[in-house]
Design an enzyme around this catalytic site. Structure first.
Site, PDB file in Angstrom:
ATOM      1  N   HIS A   1       0.662  -1.277  -0.391  1.00  9.96           N
ATOM      2  CA  HIS A   1      -0.127   0.319   0.012  1.00  9.96           C
ATOM      3  C   HIS A   1       1.159   1.622   0.121  1.00  9.96           C
ATOM      4  O   HIS A   1       0.112   2.348  -0.583  1.00  9.96           O
ATOM      5  CB  HIS A   1      -0.924   0.042   1.351  1.00  9.96           C
ATOM      6  CG  HIS A   1      -2.345   0.565   0.917  1.00  9.96           C
ATOM      7  ND1 HIS A   1      -3.365   0.506   1.243  1.00  9.96           N
ATOM      8  CD2 HIS A   1      -2.587   1.512   0.062  1.00  9.96           C
ATOM      9  CE1 HIS A   1      -4.625   0.890   1.295  1.00  9.96           C
ATOM     10  NE2 HIS A   1      -3.927   1.644   0.417  1.00  9.96           N
TER      11      HIS A   1
ATOM     12  N   ASP B   1      -9.763  -0.393   3.808  1.00 15.27           N
ATOM     13  CA  ASP B   1      -8.271  -0.899   4.281  1.00 15.27           C
ATOM     14  C   ASP B   1      -8.939  -1.594   6.046  1.00 15.27           C
ATOM     15  O   ASP B   1      -9.737  -0.620   6.503  1.00 15.27           O
ATOM     16  CB  ASP B   1      -7.309   0.308   4.910  1.00 15.27           C
ATOM     17  CG  ASP B   1      -6.162  -0.070   4.733  1.00 15.27           C
ATOM     18  OD1 ASP B   1      -5.909  -1.202   5.455  1.00 15.27           O
ATOM     19  OD2 ASP B   1      -4.623   0.022   4.654  1.00 15.27           O
TER      20      ASP B   1
ATOM     21  N   HIS C   1      -6.762  -1.070   8.561  1.00 13.00           N
ATOM     22  CA  HIS C   1      -5.368   0.070   8.718  1.00 13.00           C
ATOM     23  C   HIS C   1      -5.440   1.526   8.308  1.00 13.00           C
ATOM     24  O   HIS C   1      -6.216   1.755   7.403  1.00 13.00           O
ATOM     25  CB  HIS C   1      -4.239  -0.425   8.657  1.00 13.00           C
ATOM     26  CG  HIS C   1      -4.102  -1.318   9.286  1.00 13.00           C
ATOM     27  ND1 HIS C   1      -3.910  -2.712   7.924  1.00 13.00           N
ATOM     28  CD2 HIS C   1      -3.565  -2.313  10.139  1.00 13.00           C
ATOM     29  CE1 HIS C   1      -4.153  -4.032   8.962  1.00 13.00           C
ATOM     30  NE2 HIS C   1      -3.799  -3.727   9.604  1.00 13.00           N
TER      31      HIS C   1
ATOM     32  N   ASP D   1      -3.223   3.598   8.544  1.00 15.60           N
ATOM     33  CA  ASP D   1      -2.064   3.856   7.762  1.00 15.60           C
ATOM     34  C   ASP D   1      -0.961   5.294   7.424  1.00 15.60           C
ATOM     35  O   ASP D   1      -1.436   6.259   7.061  1.00 15.60           O
ATOM     36  CB  ASP D   1      -2.824   3.419   6.404  1.00 15.60           C
ATOM     37  CG  ASP D   1      -2.292   2.251   5.766  1.00 15.60           C
ATOM     38  OD1 ASP D   1      -2.269   1.729   6.645  1.00 15.60           O
ATOM     39  OD2 ASP D   1      -2.134   1.971   4.728  1.00 15.60           O
TER      40      ASP D   1
ATOM     41  N   HIS E   1       4.503   0.317   4.573  1.00 18.33           N
ATOM     42  CA  HIS E   1       2.975   0.510   3.309  1.00 18.33           C
ATOM     43  C   HIS E   1       1.920   0.849   4.724  1.00 18.33           C
ATOM     44  O   HIS E   1       0.437   1.196   4.457  1.00 18.33           O
ATOM     45  CB  HIS E   1       2.562  -1.139   3.590  1.00 18.33           C
ATOM     46  CG  HIS E   1       3.242  -1.958   5.023  1.00 18.33           C
ATOM     47  ND1 HIS E   1       2.104  -3.145   4.338  1.00 18.33           N
ATOM     48  CD2 HIS E   1       2.580  -2.217   5.436  1.00 18.33           C
ATOM     49  CE1 HIS E   1       2.103  -3.491   5.378  1.00 18.33           C
ATOM     50  NE2 HIS E   1       2.937  -3.032   6.052  1.00 18.33           N
TER      51      HIS E   1
ATOM     52  N   ASP F   1      -7.174  -1.763  -0.406  1.00 16.86           N
ATOM     53  CA  ASP F   1      -6.209  -2.684   0.267  1.00 16.86           C
ATOM     54  C   ASP F   1      -7.414  -3.955   0.294  1.00 16.86           C
ATOM     55  O   ASP F   1      -8.058  -4.206   1.233  1.00 16.86           O
ATOM     56  CB  ASP F   1      -6.069  -2.254   1.890  1.00 16.86           C
ATOM     57  CG  ASP F   1      -4.452  -3.354   2.161  1.00 16.86           C
ATOM     58  OD1 ASP F   1      -5.154  -4.546   2.957  1.00 16.86           O
ATOM     59  OD2 ASP F   1      -3.803  -2.115   2.639  1.00 16.86           O
TER      60      ASP F   1
ATOM     61  N   ASP G   1      -6.533  -6.668   2.040  1.00 10.19           N
ATOM     62  CA  ASP G   1      -6.679  -7.006   3.811  1.00 10.19           C
ATOM     63  C   ASP G   1      -8.508  -5.707   4.293  1.00 10.19           C
ATOM     64  O   ASP G   1      -7.875  -6.077   5.656  1.00 10.19           O
ATOM     65  CB  ASP G   1      -5.980  -7.151   4.786  1.00 10.19           C
ATOM     66  CG  ASP G   1      -5.353  -5.255   4.870  1.00 10.19           C
ATOM     67  OD1 ASP G   1      -6.643  -4.352   5.065  1.00 10.19           O
ATOM     68  OD2 ASP G   1      -3.974  -5.289   5.389  1.00 10.19           O
TER      69      ASP G   1
ATOM     70  N   GLU H   1      -1.864  -5.203  -1.860  1.00 10.40           N
ATOM     71  CA  GLU H   1      -1.742  -6.078  -0.412  1.00 10.40           C
ATOM     72  C   GLU H   1      -2.074  -7.370  -0.404  1.00 10.40           C
ATOM     73  O   GLU H   1      -1.935  -8.000   0.276  1.00 10.40           O
ATOM     74  CB  GLU H   1      -2.332  -5.384   0.811  1.00 10.40           C
ATOM     75  CG  GLU H   1      -1.339  -4.259   1.516  1.00 10.40           C
ATOM     76  CD  GLU H   1      -0.043  -4.320   2.087  1.00 10.40           C
ATOM     77  OE1 GLU H   1       0.097  -5.390   2.390  1.00 10.40           O
ATOM     78  OE2 GLU H   1       0.484  -3.219   1.839  1.00 10.40           O
TER      79      GLU H   1
END
Length: 303
Positions: free
Chosen positions: A97, A124, A126, A128, A141, A227, A229, A272
């Site tokens: 990412h 996402d 996360h 980030d 990332h 992303d 995830d 990712e």
């Protein structure tokens, strides 16, 4: 009709686990190009960008592999900018990412040139939004949103010609469920609009996406940074940083379908995906299924 360009960026330079470098090929094996073409999309596969190898070194001054990350992002920025200049819709096939710094800074520059507004949906697990001071790992990332908002090394924050590339008000983060302690305070202080999993649980994905897409008009370019995830690892195991409790298959489909309904999608990152951690390319196939929905696949004809 959409005219789409696939841009592979086969690197895991910003990640903490190896394997995202194989993501572009896994998406191609899952027939991303032909499936989009079956919906009347004109697809050009530009192949893969090249950049430095992953040296797999420890962090220096809070960043792992900063020179290599910069080189990859410069290549991504140039490639995405070139496709936008041709009035094509770039799909960045990551890779990790950190590459969104180059992709989104190119989109932001394009929007400034045309006098258009930009909305970025960050799908996402996360936030980030780490910095060198906050990061527990130094992995870049975990820093692209912070860099795009002007918090990071100048070699990345200045990439698109304006620092910051984005105001926090241009971003909507969706599906978040893992935020480091210091990062949590920084997200709050910056005023990022975050629809975390608790919000989605309480309000539902339909309300969440209605809020995240509010205010889009004909002068808005919509960028989606997806992303993998973002998804619950029970349905998408092929990621390096899985976090339990993500959107279900149906929630993710609704998210993509509501984005498609706006007609505003102008650029996309798919990042990712880690085939080394996947099961028979299942996660890549799911990602392609969801991207198909972004480009108008639906169960019924809708007005």
């Amino acid at each position: 009709m959409h005219r789409v360009s696939l841009i592979g960026a086969p690197t895991d330079i910003g990640a903490g686990a190896r394997g995202a470098s194989m993501g572009p090929e896994a998406l191609r094996v899952a027939n991303l190009g032909p499936i989009l073409a079956s919906h009347g999309v004109a697809v050009a596969d530009r192949g893969n960008l090249s950049g430095p190898a992953n040296p797999w070194q420890a962090a220096q001054a809070g960043y792992r592999h900063l020179p290599e990350v910069v080189a990859w992002n410069q290549a991504v920025h140039a490639a995405v900018a070139a496709e936008l200049a041709l009035d094509r819709l770039p799909i960045l096939l990551g890779g990790d990412h950190c590459l969104a710094i180059g992709s989104i800074s190119a989109v932001a520059r394009h929007c400034r040139t045309l006098g258009r507004k930009l909305r970025v949906l960050w799908l996402d697990a996360h936030a980030d939004f780490n910095t060198a001071e906050l990061t527990p790992s130094g992995n870049l990332h975990g820093m692209p949103v912070a860099c795009l908002c002007g918090h990071g090394p100048a070699t990345l924050t200045d990439l698109g010609g304006l620092n910051p590339a984005l105001p926090p008000s241009a971003l909507r983060s969706i599906g978040i469920r893992s935020v480091d302690a210091g990062e949590k305070r920084f997200v709050h202080a910056a005023g990022l609009e975050v629809f975390d999993m608790r919000y989605i649980d309480e309000m539902g994905m339909r309300h969440t996406m209605t809020q995240a897409l509010a205010g889009l008009d004909a002068q808005t370019h919509l960028h989606v940074s997806f992303d993998v995830d973002f998804l619950d690892p029970d349905i998408a195991p092929g990621v390096g940083t899985p976090v339990r409790g993500g959107p279900t298959y149906r929630e993710a489909q609704l998210c993509m379908e509501m984005i498609a309904d706006t007609g505003r999608l102008g650029s996309l990152d798919v990042v990712e995906l880690n085939p080394a951690l996947d099961v028979r390319n299942r996660t890549a196939e799911l990602a392609v299924d969801l991207i198909e929905s972004l480009f108008g696949k639906s169960t019924l004809m809708r007005d």
